[in-house]
Write an enzyme that holds these catalytic residues in place. Structure first.
Site, PDB file in Angstrom:
ATOM      1  N   GLU A   1       7.097  18.765  -7.695  1.00 25.67           N
ATOM      2  CA  GLU A   1       6.559  18.717  -6.502  1.00 25.67           C
ATOM      3  C   GLU A   1       5.356  17.560  -6.761  1.00 25.67           C
ATOM      4  OE1 GLU A   1       7.470  21.651  -7.429  1.00 25.67           O
ATOM      5  OE2 GLU A   1       8.148  22.931  -5.560  1.00 25.67           O
TER       6      GLU A   1
ATOM      7  N   ALA B   1      13.532  22.540  -2.438  1.00 25.92           N
ATOM      8  CA  ALA B   1      13.701  22.508  -0.803  1.00 25.92           C
ATOM      9  C   ALA B   1      14.345  21.067  -0.577  1.00 25.92           C
ATOM     10  CB  ALA B   1      12.250  22.557  -0.500  1.00 25.92           C
TER      11      ALA B   1
ATOM     12  N   GLU C   1      11.129  28.505  -7.347  1.00 13.85           N
ATOM     13  CA  GLU C   1      10.522  29.726  -6.528  1.00 13.85           C
ATOM     14  C   GLU C   1      11.175  30.833  -6.134  1.00 13.85           C
ATOM     15  OE1 GLU C   1       8.489  26.731  -4.010  1.00 13.85           O
ATOM     16  OE2 GLU C   1       6.563  27.396  -4.526  1.00 13.85           O
TER      17      GLU C   1
ATOM     18  N   GLY D   1      11.410  24.498  -4.968  1.00 13.23           N
ATOM     19  CA  GLY D   1      11.513  25.670  -4.160  1.00 13.23           C
ATOM     20  C   GLY D   1      12.935  26.782  -4.807  1.00 13.23           C
TER      21      GLY D   1
HETATM   22  N1  CO8 Z   1      16.672  17.937  -1.635  1.00 14.50           N
HETATM   23  C1  CO8 Z   1      17.618  17.119  -1.365  1.00 14.50           C
HETATM   24  N2  CO8 Z   1      18.700  16.494  -1.791  1.00 14.50           N
HETATM   25  C2  CO8 Z   1      18.821  16.616  -3.139  1.00 14.50           C
HETATM   26  C3  CO8 Z   1      17.862  17.353  -3.864  1.00 14.50           C
HETATM   27  C4  CO8 Z   1      16.575  17.830  -3.083  1.00 14.50           C
HETATM   28  N3  CO8 Z   1      15.747  18.692  -3.467  1.00 14.50           N
HETATM   29  N4  CO8 Z   1      17.898  17.616  -5.078  1.00 14.50           N
HETATM   30  C5  CO8 Z   1      19.201  16.796  -5.246  1.00 14.50           C
HETATM   31  N5  CO8 Z   1      19.674  16.236  -4.035  1.00 14.50           N
HETATM   32  C6  CO8 Z   1      20.718  15.494  -3.835  1.00 14.50           C
HETATM   33  C7  CO8 Z   1      20.781  13.982  -4.219  1.00 14.50           C
HETATM   34  O1  CO8 Z   1      20.034  13.324  -3.423  1.00 14.50           O
HETATM   35  C8  CO8 Z   1      22.178  13.512  -4.564  1.00 14.50           C
HETATM   36  O2  CO8 Z   1      22.470  13.404  -3.172  1.00 14.50           O
HETATM   37  P1  CO8 Z   1      23.437  11.997  -2.980  1.00 14.50           P
HETATM   38  O3  CO8 Z   1      24.628  12.250  -3.792  1.00 14.50           O
HETATM   39  O4  CO8 Z   1      23.952  12.342  -1.566  1.00 14.50           O
HETATM   40  O5  CO8 Z   1      22.685  10.930  -3.363  1.00 14.50           O
HETATM   41  C9  CO8 Z   1      22.887  14.929  -4.973  1.00 14.50           C
HETATM   42  O6  CO8 Z   1      21.936  16.116  -4.715  1.00 14.50           O
HETATM   43  C10 CO8 Z   1      22.908  14.974  -6.450  1.00 14.50           C
HETATM   44  O7  CO8 Z   1      21.521  14.707  -7.009  1.00 14.50           O
HETATM   45  P2  CO8 Z   1      21.581  13.729  -8.147  1.00 14.50           P
HETATM   46  O8  CO8 Z   1      22.486  12.381  -8.019  1.00 14.50           O
HETATM   47  O9  CO8 Z   1      20.072  13.168  -8.311  1.00 14.50           O
HETATM   48  O10 CO8 Z   1      21.998  14.250  -9.363  1.00 14.50           O
HETATM   49  P3  CO8 Z   1      21.212  13.915 -11.010  1.00 14.50           P
HETATM   50  O11 CO8 Z   1      21.991  14.858 -11.884  1.00 14.50           O
HETATM   51  O12 CO8 Z   1      21.207  12.514 -11.517  1.00 14.50           O
HETATM   52  O13 CO8 Z   1      19.658  14.469 -10.991  1.00 14.50           O
HETATM   53  C11 CO8 Z   1      18.082  16.057 -10.310  1.00 14.50           C
HETATM   54  C12 CO8 Z   1      19.381  16.021 -10.733  1.00 14.50           C
HETATM   55  C13 CO8 Z   1      16.939  15.863 -11.559  1.00 14.50           C
HETATM   56  C14 CO8 Z   1      17.849  17.540 -10.216  1.00 14.50           C
HETATM   57  C15 CO8 Z   1      17.455  15.368  -9.284  1.00 14.50           C
HETATM   58  O14 CO8 Z   1      18.657  15.550  -8.257  1.00 14.50           O
HETATM   59  C16 CO8 Z   1      16.188  15.624  -8.886  1.00 14.50           C
HETATM   60  O15 CO8 Z   1      15.204  14.995  -9.246  1.00 14.50           O
HETATM   61  N6  CO8 Z   1      16.159  16.314  -7.422  1.00 14.50           N
HETATM   62  C17 CO8 Z   1      14.927  16.540  -6.802  1.00 14.50           C
HETATM   63  C18 CO8 Z   1      14.093  17.809  -7.620  1.00 14.50           C
HETATM   64  C19 CO8 Z   1      13.004  17.860  -6.608  1.00 14.50           C
HETATM   65  O16 CO8 Z   1      12.248  17.038  -6.607  1.00 14.50           O
HETATM   66  N7  CO8 Z   1      12.563  19.234  -6.188  1.00 14.50           N
HETATM   67  C20 CO8 Z   1      11.693  19.673  -5.600  1.00 14.50           C
HETATM   68  C21 CO8 Z   1      11.704  19.367  -4.147  1.00 14.50           C
HETATM   69  S1  CO8 Z   1      10.188  19.959  -3.244  1.00 14.50           S
HETATM   70  C22 CO8 Z   1      10.056  21.583  -3.215  1.00 14.50           C
HETATM   71  O17 CO8 Z   1      10.863  22.124  -3.749  1.00 14.50           O
HETATM   72  C23 CO8 Z   1       8.922  21.995  -2.705  1.00 14.50           C
HETATM   73  C24 CO8 Z   1       8.911  23.687  -2.413  1.00 14.50           C
HETATM   74  C25 CO8 Z   1       8.070  24.118  -1.187  1.00 14.50           C
HETATM   75  C26 CO8 Z   1       8.579  25.559  -0.700  1.00 14.50           C
HETATM   76  C27 CO8 Z   1      10.072  25.481  -0.318  1.00 14.50           C
HETATM   77  C28 CO8 Z   1      10.610  26.903   0.355  1.00 14.50           C
HETATM   78  C29 CO8 Z   1      12.062  26.554   0.551  1.00 14.50           C
END
Ligand code: CO8
Length: 258
Positions: free
Chosen positions: A132, A66, A112, A109
Protein backbone atom coordinates in the site's frame (compact mmCIF):
# COMPACT_ATOMS: atom_id res chain seq x y z
CA UNK A 1 -22.11 -26.06 -3.55
CA UNK A 2 -22.57 -22.28 -3.41
CA UNK A 3 -21.77 -20.57 -6.72
CA UNK A 4 -21.60 -16.85 -6.30
CA UNK A 5 -19.96 -14.42 -8.69
CA UNK A 6 -16.58 -13.96 -7.00
CA UNK A 7 -16.46 -16.73 -4.43
CA UNK A 8 -17.08 -20.46 -4.72
CA UNK A 9 -17.87 -22.68 -1.78
CA UNK A 10 -18.64 -26.25 -0.89
CA UNK A 11 -18.85 -28.39 2.25
CA UNK A 12 -16.62 -31.48 2.47
CA UNK A 13 -16.69 -33.71 5.58
CA UNK A 14 -17.61 -30.86 7.92
CA UNK A 15 -15.23 -28.36 6.30
CA UNK A 16 -16.67 -25.27 4.61
CA UNK A 17 -14.24 -24.69 1.74
CA UNK A 18 -14.29 -21.17 0.28
CA UNK A 19 -12.35 -20.29 -2.89
CA UNK A 20 -11.80 -16.70 -4.00
CA UNK A 21 -12.63 -16.79 -7.67
CA UNK A 22 -11.22 -13.90 -9.75
CA UNK A 23 -8.04 -15.62 -10.91
CA UNK A 24 -7.70 -13.34 -13.97
CA UNK A 25 -6.88 -10.43 -11.61
CA UNK A 26 -5.09 -12.55 -8.99
CA UNK A 27 -8.27 -12.58 -6.86
CA UNK A 28 -8.16 -8.81 -6.33
CA UNK A 29 -10.78 -8.19 -3.67
CA UNK A 30 -13.62 -5.98 -4.90
CA UNK A 31 -16.52 -4.93 -2.69
CA UNK A 32 -19.03 -7.52 -3.96
CA UNK A 33 -16.42 -10.21 -3.22
CA UNK A 34 -16.17 -9.05 0.42
CA UNK A 35 -19.97 -9.08 0.74
CA UNK A 36 -20.22 -12.58 -0.77
CA UNK A 37 -17.36 -13.83 1.37
CA UNK A 38 -18.79 -12.50 4.62
CA UNK A 39 -22.30 -13.77 3.83
CA UNK A 40 -20.92 -17.23 3.13
CA UNK A 41 -18.83 -17.25 6.27
CA UNK A 42 -21.83 -16.15 8.34
CA UNK A 43 -23.93 -18.93 6.75
CA UNK A 44 -21.22 -21.52 7.48
CA UNK A 45 -20.94 -20.21 11.03
CA UNK A 46 -24.63 -21.02 11.56
CA UNK A 47 -24.58 -24.34 9.67
CA UNK A 48 -24.37 -27.35 12.05
CA UNK A 49 -22.88 -29.42 9.20
CA UNK A 50 -19.80 -27.15 9.17
CA UNK A 51 -17.20 -27.36 11.94
CA UNK A 52 -14.42 -25.27 10.44
CA UNK A 53 -13.77 -23.09 7.36
CA UNK A 54 -10.91 -23.07 4.89
CA UNK A 55 -10.26 -20.07 2.64
CA UNK A 56 -8.03 -20.30 -0.41
CA UNK A 57 -7.62 -18.60 -3.78
CA UNK A 58 -8.14 -20.03 -7.27
CA UNK A 59 -5.19 -19.72 -9.63
CA UNK A 60 -1.74 -18.38 -8.80
CA UNK A 61 -2.67 -16.08 -5.89
CA UNK A 62 -4.48 -16.13 -2.59
CA UNK A 63 -5.39 -12.46 -3.22
CA UNK A 64 -3.21 -9.63 -4.56
CA UNK A 65 -5.02 -6.98 -2.52
CA UNK A 66 -8.04 -4.79 -2.74
CA UNK A 67 -9.12 -4.03 -6.32
CA UNK A 68 -7.04 -0.97 -7.19
CA UNK A 69 -9.25 -0.09 -10.19
CA UNK A 70 -12.33 -0.02 -7.98
CA UNK A 71 -10.93 2.26 -5.27
CA UNK A 72 -8.60 4.54 -7.28
CA UNK A 73 -11.20 7.32 -7.70
CA UNK A 74 -12.76 7.14 -4.21
CA UNK A 75 -13.04 10.23 -2.02
CA UNK A 76 -12.97 10.03 1.79
CA UNK A 77 -16.71 10.76 1.78
CA UNK A 78 -17.34 7.87 -0.66
CA UNK A 79 -15.42 5.61 1.69
CA UNK A 80 -17.26 6.85 4.78
CA UNK A 81 -20.65 6.34 3.12
CA UNK A 82 -19.73 2.95 1.67
CA UNK A 83 -18.64 1.79 5.15
CA UNK A 84 -17.08 -1.29 3.55
CA UNK A 85 -15.29 -2.27 6.73
CA UNK A 86 -18.62 -2.95 8.45
CA UNK A 87 -18.72 -6.13 6.35
CA UNK A 88 -15.06 -6.83 6.93
CA UNK A 89 -15.42 -6.51 10.73
CA UNK A 90 -17.95 -9.34 10.70
CA UNK A 91 -15.12 -11.74 9.83
CA UNK A 92 -13.69 -11.05 13.29
CA UNK A 93 -16.95 -12.21 14.90
CA UNK A 94 -16.99 -15.63 13.22
CA UNK A 95 -17.11 -18.26 15.98
CA UNK A 96 -15.78 -21.27 14.09
CA UNK A 97 -12.07 -21.65 13.29
CA UNK A 98 -10.95 -20.21 9.95
CA UNK A 99 -7.92 -21.70 8.25
CA UNK A 100 -6.23 -19.85 5.39
CA UNK A 101 -4.53 -21.94 2.68
CA UNK A 102 -2.25 -19.40 1.02
CA UNK A 103 -1.08 -20.17 -2.48
CA UNK A 104 0.99 -17.50 -4.24
CA UNK A 105 0.52 -13.81 -3.43
CA UNK A 106 -1.20 -12.55 -0.27
CA UNK A 107 -0.76 -8.79 -0.63
CA UNK A 108 -2.48 -5.75 0.84
CA UNK A 109 -6.11 -6.61 1.57
CA UNK A 110 -5.22 -10.22 0.64
CA UNK A 111 -2.65 -10.32 3.43
CA UNK A 112 -5.24 -8.73 5.74
CA UNK A 113 -7.70 -11.48 4.86
CA UNK A 114 -5.00 -14.07 5.58
CA UNK A 115 -4.24 -12.41 8.93
CA UNK A 116 -7.96 -12.51 9.78
CA UNK A 117 -7.73 -16.33 9.58
CA UNK A 118 -7.01 -18.21 12.80
CA UNK A 119 -4.40 -20.52 11.29
CA UNK A 120 -2.38 -20.15 8.09
CA UNK A 121 -1.02 -22.98 5.99
CA UNK A 122 1.00 -21.84 3.02
CA UNK A 123 3.14 -22.96 0.13
CA UNK A 124 6.90 -22.46 0.37
CA UNK A 125 6.66 -20.10 -2.60
CA UNK A 126 3.87 -17.89 -1.23
CA UNK A 127 4.64 -14.18 -0.86
CA UNK A 128 3.13 -11.81 1.66
CA UNK A 129 3.33 -8.05 1.93
CA UNK A 130 1.73 -4.66 2.32
CA UNK A 131 2.53 -2.74 -0.91
CA UNK A 132 0.00 0.00 0.00
CA UNK A 133 2.79 2.45 0.87
CA UNK A 134 3.90 2.33 -2.78
CA UNK A 135 0.40 3.45 -3.80
CA UNK A 136 0.47 6.40 -1.42
CA UNK A 137 -1.82 4.76 1.14
CA UNK A 138 -1.61 2.22 3.96
CA UNK A 139 -3.42 -0.93 5.10
CA UNK A 140 -7.01 -0.25 6.13
CA UNK A 141 -8.47 -3.64 7.08
CA UNK A 142 -6.38 -4.33 10.17
CA UNK A 143 -2.95 -4.92 8.60
CA UNK A 144 -0.92 -2.58 10.81
CA UNK A 145 -2.63 -3.90 13.94
CA UNK A 146 -2.65 -7.62 13.21
CA UNK A 147 0.91 -7.84 11.88
CA UNK A 148 2.27 -5.82 14.83
CA UNK A 149 0.47 -8.04 17.34
CA UNK A 150 2.10 -11.08 15.72
CA UNK A 151 5.63 -9.81 14.92
CA UNK A 152 6.10 -6.86 17.26
CA UNK A 153 6.54 -3.22 16.20
CA UNK A 154 10.08 -3.34 14.83
CA UNK A 155 9.64 -6.30 12.51
CA UNK A 156 6.18 -5.21 11.32
CA UNK A 157 7.41 -1.72 10.43
CA UNK A 158 10.33 -3.17 8.48
CA UNK A 159 7.86 -4.54 5.92
CA UNK A 160 5.10 -1.94 6.21
CA UNK A 161 7.43 0.98 5.44
CA UNK A 162 8.91 -0.45 2.27
CA UNK A 163 6.07 -2.61 0.94
CA UNK A 164 8.65 -5.31 0.22
CA UNK A 165 7.45 -8.87 -0.03
CA UNK A 166 7.89 -11.27 2.86
CA UNK A 167 8.80 -14.78 1.80
CA UNK A 168 6.91 -17.78 3.15
CA UNK A 169 10.06 -18.79 5.06
CA UNK A 170 10.26 -15.36 6.72
CA UNK A 171 6.54 -15.51 7.53
CA UNK A 172 7.08 -18.94 9.09
CA UNK A 173 10.14 -17.78 11.04
CA UNK A 174 8.21 -14.87 12.60
CA UNK A 175 5.12 -16.92 13.47
CA UNK A 176 2.89 -15.34 10.82
CA UNK A 177 2.09 -18.76 9.31
CA UNK A 178 1.73 -22.19 10.87
CA UNK A 179 3.03 -24.55 8.21
CA UNK A 180 4.98 -24.51 4.94
CA UNK A 181 3.69 -27.09 2.49
CA UNK A 182 4.69 -28.11 -1.03
CA UNK A 183 2.39 -26.33 -3.53
CA UNK A 184 0.86 -29.51 -4.93
CA UNK A 185 -0.10 -30.67 -1.41
CA UNK A 186 -1.33 -27.38 0.07
CA UNK A 187 -5.06 -27.94 -0.19
CA UNK A 188 -4.88 -31.66 0.59
CA UNK A 189 -2.81 -31.11 3.77
CA UNK A 190 -4.92 -28.15 4.88
CA UNK A 191 -8.13 -30.11 4.36
CA UNK A 192 -6.66 -33.08 6.26
CA UNK A 193 -6.00 -30.85 9.28
CA UNK A 194 -9.38 -29.07 8.92
CA UNK A 195 -11.26 -32.39 8.81
CA UNK A 196 -9.58 -33.38 12.07
CA UNK A 197 -10.82 -30.17 13.72
CA UNK A 198 -14.29 -30.67 12.20
CA UNK A 199 -14.57 -33.98 14.09
CA UNK A 200 -13.88 -32.34 17.47
CA UNK A 201 -16.76 -31.42 19.79
CA UNK A 202 -17.99 -28.13 18.26
CA UNK A 203 -18.79 -26.31 21.50
CA UNK A 204 -15.34 -26.96 22.94
CA UNK A 205 -13.73 -25.80 19.67
CA UNK A 206 -15.86 -22.66 19.64
CA UNK A 207 -15.09 -21.71 23.25
CA UNK A 208 -11.37 -22.46 22.83
CA UNK A 209 -11.19 -20.06 19.87
CA UNK A 210 -13.08 -17.43 21.85
CA UNK A 211 -10.75 -17.76 24.85
CA UNK A 212 -7.59 -17.67 22.72
CA UNK A 213 -8.86 -14.51 20.97
CA UNK A 214 -9.25 -12.88 24.38
CA UNK A 215 -5.64 -13.74 25.25
CA UNK A 216 -4.48 -11.37 22.51
CA UNK A 217 -6.15 -8.31 24.04
CA UNK A 218 -6.91 -9.04 27.69
CA UNK A 219 -4.48 -8.76 30.61
CA UNK A 220 -3.59 -12.25 31.90
CA UNK A 221 -5.87 -12.21 34.98
CA UNK A 222 -8.88 -11.12 32.90
CA UNK A 223 -8.10 -13.75 30.28
CA UNK A 224 -7.80 -16.46 32.96
CA UNK A 225 -11.22 -15.53 34.36
CA UNK A 226 -12.71 -15.61 30.87
CA UNK A 227 -11.16 -19.03 30.22
CA UNK A 228 -12.56 -20.38 33.49
CA UNK A 229 -16.12 -19.31 32.65
CA UNK A 230 -15.90 -21.08 29.30
CA UNK A 231 -14.45 -24.16 31.02
CA UNK A 232 -17.39 -24.22 33.48
CA UNK A 233 -19.88 -23.62 30.65
CA UNK A 234 -18.76 -26.75 28.81
CA UNK A 235 -19.81 -28.85 31.82
CA UNK A 236 -23.41 -28.05 30.91
CA UNK A 237 -22.98 -29.68 27.49
CA UNK A 238 -24.02 -33.19 26.48
CA UNK A 239 -20.68 -33.50 24.71
CA UNK A 240 -18.80 -33.14 28.01
CA UNK A 241 -20.87 -36.02 29.49
CA UNK A 242 -20.32 -38.06 26.33
CA UNK A 243 -16.60 -37.30 26.05
CA UNK A 244 -15.83 -38.23 29.64
CA UNK A 245 -18.15 -41.30 29.68
CA UNK A 246 -16.56 -42.55 26.45
CA UNK A 247 -13.11 -42.22 27.98
CA UNK A 248 -14.13 -44.20 31.07
CA UNK A 249 -15.95 -46.83 29.00
CA UNK A 250 -12.94 -47.11 26.65
CA UNK A 251 -14.93 -46.31 23.49
CA UNK A 252 -14.95 -43.53 20.88
CA UNK A 253 -17.12 -40.52 21.75
CA UNK A 254 -20.10 -39.53 19.57
CA UNK A 255 -20.27 -35.74 19.78
CA UNK A 256 -23.50 -33.89 18.93
CA UNK A 257 -22.53 -30.24 19.27
CA UNK A 258 -24.92 -29.79 22.21
N1 CO8 B 1 -6.20 -4.78 -8.05
C1 CO8 B 1 -6.65 -4.88 -9.32
N2 CO8 B 1 -6.07 -5.67 -10.25
C2 CO8 B 1 -4.99 -6.38 -9.87
C3 CO8 B 1 -4.46 -6.31 -8.57
C4 CO8 B 1 -5.12 -5.47 -7.62
N3 CO8 B 1 -4.72 -5.37 -6.35
N4 CO8 B 1 -3.38 -7.12 -8.51
C5 CO8 B 1 -3.23 -7.67 -9.72
N5 CO8 B 1 -4.20 -7.23 -10.56
C6 CO8 B 1 -4.39 -7.58 -11.97
C7 CO8 B 1 -3.40 -6.88 -12.87
O1 CO8 B 1 -3.83 -5.56 -13.15
C8 CO8 B 1 -3.39 -7.79 -14.08
O2 CO8 B 1 -4.56 -7.53 -14.82
P1 CO8 B 1 -4.43 -7.29 -16.44
O3 CO8 B 1 -3.96 -8.62 -16.95
O4 CO8 B 1 -5.83 -6.94 -16.85
O5 CO8 B 1 -3.43 -6.19 -16.61
C9 CO8 B 1 -3.60 -9.18 -13.48
O6 CO8 B 1 -4.12 -8.96 -12.15
C10 CO8 B 1 -2.31 -9.96 -13.36
O7 CO8 B 1 -1.38 -9.17 -12.65
P2 CO8 B 1 0.11 -8.83 -13.20
O8 CO8 B 1 0.14 -8.89 -14.68
O9 CO8 B 1 0.55 -7.59 -12.55
O10 CO8 B 1 0.89 -10.10 -12.64
P3 CO8 B 1 2.43 -10.18 -12.21
O11 CO8 B 1 2.72 -11.60 -11.92
O12 CO8 B 1 3.29 -9.45 -13.18
O13 CO8 B 1 2.52 -9.34 -10.82
C11 CO8 B 1 1.81 -8.73 -8.60
C12 CO8 B 1 1.84 -9.82 -9.68
C13 CO8 B 1 3.20 -8.43 -8.09
C14 CO8 B 1 0.93 -9.25 -7.47
C15 CO8 B 1 1.18 -7.42 -9.23
O14 CO8 B 1 -0.03 -7.75 -9.87
C16 CO8 B 1 0.88 -6.34 -8.22
O15 CO8 B 1 1.78 -5.65 -7.77
N6 CO8 B 1 -0.43 -6.20 -7.84
C17 CO8 B 1 -0.85 -5.15 -6.95
C18 CO8 B 1 -0.52 -5.50 -5.51
C19 CO8 B 1 -0.95 -4.38 -4.59
O16 CO8 B 1 -0.50 -3.25 -4.67
N7 CO8 B 1 -1.85 -4.72 -3.63
C20 CO8 B 1 -2.34 -3.77 -2.65
C21 CO8 B 1 -3.60 -3.12 -3.13
S1 CO8 B 1 -4.13 -1.85 -2.02
C22 CO8 B 1 -4.94 -2.69 -0.78
O17 CO8 B 1 -5.01 -3.88 -0.78
C23 CO8 B 1 -5.53 -1.83 0.30
C24 CO8 B 1 -6.32 -2.68 1.29
C25 CO8 B 1 -7.27 -1.85 2.07
C26 CO8 B 1 -8.36 -2.70 2.73
C27 CO8 B 1 -9.20 -3.42 1.71
C28 CO8 B 1 -10.20 -4.40 2.25
C29 CO8 B 1 -10.79 -5.27 1.17
Amino acid sequence: MHNLQFVEATVVDGVGLIELNRPEVLNAINRPMVTELVELMTAFDRDPEVGVMVITGKGRAFAAGADIHEMAGDSPIDLELLDQFADWDRILSIKKPIIGAVNGFALGGGFELALACDLLFTTETAQFGFPEVNLGVMPGAGGTQQLTKIMGKRKALEWLLTGEKMSAHEAFHFGVVNRLIAPELLLEETMKYAKKVAKQPPLAVRLIKEAVDKAVDYPLDEGMKFERKNFYLLFSSEDQKEGMSAFMEKRSPQFKGK
